[in-house]
Design an enzyme around this catalytic site. Sequence first.
Site, PDB file in Angstrom:
ATOM      1  N   ASP A  90       0.864  -1.184   0.000  1.00 53.98           N
ATOM      2  CA  ASP A  90       0.000   0.000   0.000  1.00 53.98           C
ATOM      3  C   ASP A  90       0.902   1.236   0.000  1.00 53.98           C
ATOM      4  O   ASP A  90       1.494   1.584   1.024  1.00 53.98           O
ATOM      5  CB  ASP A  90      -0.890   0.029   1.246  1.00 53.98           C
ATOM      6  CG  ASP A  90      -1.901  -1.102   1.291  1.00 53.98           C
ATOM      7  OD1 ASP A  90      -1.710  -2.107   0.573  1.00 53.98           O
ATOM      8  OD2 ASP A  90      -2.868  -1.000   2.072  1.00 53.98           O
ATOM      9  N   LYS A 153      -6.944   3.495  -2.462  1.00 52.54           N
ATOM     10  CA  LYS A 153      -7.235   3.394  -1.028  1.00 52.54           C
ATOM     11  C   LYS A 153      -7.434   4.792  -0.465  1.00 52.54           C
ATOM     12  O   LYS A 153      -6.706   5.722  -0.820  1.00 52.54           O
ATOM     13  CB  LYS A 153      -6.075   2.677  -0.339  1.00 52.54           C
ATOM     14  CG  LYS A 153      -6.152   2.598   1.181  1.00 52.54           C
ATOM     15  CD  LYS A 153      -4.951   1.831   1.713  1.00 52.54           C
ATOM     16  CE  LYS A 153      -4.827   1.925   3.232  1.00 52.54           C
ATOM     17  NZ  LYS A 153      -3.647   1.194   3.744  1.00 52.54           N
ATOM     18  N   LYS A 183     -10.186   0.345  -1.467  1.00 49.72           N
ATOM     19  CA  LYS A 183      -9.994   0.032  -0.050  1.00 49.72           C
ATOM     20  C   LYS A 183     -10.356   1.245   0.790  1.00 49.72           C
ATOM     21  O   LYS A 183      -9.822   2.334   0.582  1.00 49.72           O
ATOM     22  CB  LYS A 183      -8.551  -0.381   0.220  1.00 49.72           C
ATOM     23  CG  LYS A 183      -8.277  -0.698   1.703  1.00 49.72           C
ATOM     24  CD  LYS A 183      -6.864  -1.208   1.898  1.00 49.72           C
ATOM     25  CE  LYS A 183      -6.531  -1.356   3.392  1.00 49.72           C
ATOM     26  NZ  LYS A 183      -5.160  -1.887   3.596  1.00 49.72           N
TER      27      LYS A 183
END
Length: 230
Positions: A90, A153, A183
Amino acid sequence: MTLTRAELARYVDHTLLKPESTAADVAALAVEAGELGVFSICVSPLMLPVEVPEGVAVATVCGFPSGKHYSQIKAAEAALSIDQGADEVDMVIDVAAAIEGRFGDIEKDVAAVRAVIPDDKILKVIIESAALSDDGIVGACKASAAAGAHFVKTSTGFHSTGGATEHAVRLMRETVGDALGVKASGGIRTADAALAMIAAGASRLGLSGTRAVLDGLDGVVSADAGDGGY
């Protein structure tokens, strides 16, 4: 569709990113991940490698939490994390680039990291949505998609502007369609909040209080949702 506790758990990256986290903390997180049946654990790069139960993936972060790192450094960090057993990375963008509309710079930044991610691994791009206008969110998502990211995300969970919102998740899903995962992370502390994010379009959830969220479910609940495993 209906979601059971076990099904909701499969949306979850069970997260521990506190700077003071110890090896014992991470080991306990991994054990709990197996008990809860989550999709993955998410830990800081320095905590890798980590042993996890069968069926639990390992995620880590890159350029975290500010994103104010050279792209080459982010790429090197991501590559080392993959070598140390991470299944997913990430990464954080330079949020100022999105605020200033420099989406080409974001695409280059993400592409540099994507270049070191093997085809069987996953790259998620943290855009820090609470710090952005709608145009910034859309532009950052489009740049991430163009660079080959697998997910966008919402948040690091460390930014002063806050974490995930239903509005941001919905806008991100509208922008990337079905091509990428979305996300939601940051400030999701209840079962109702988790279900709201899924209904808005989230296909993964970043949670640090996973057990409390799952304990908040009352039997079988409903949400308009797909497969949390992406």
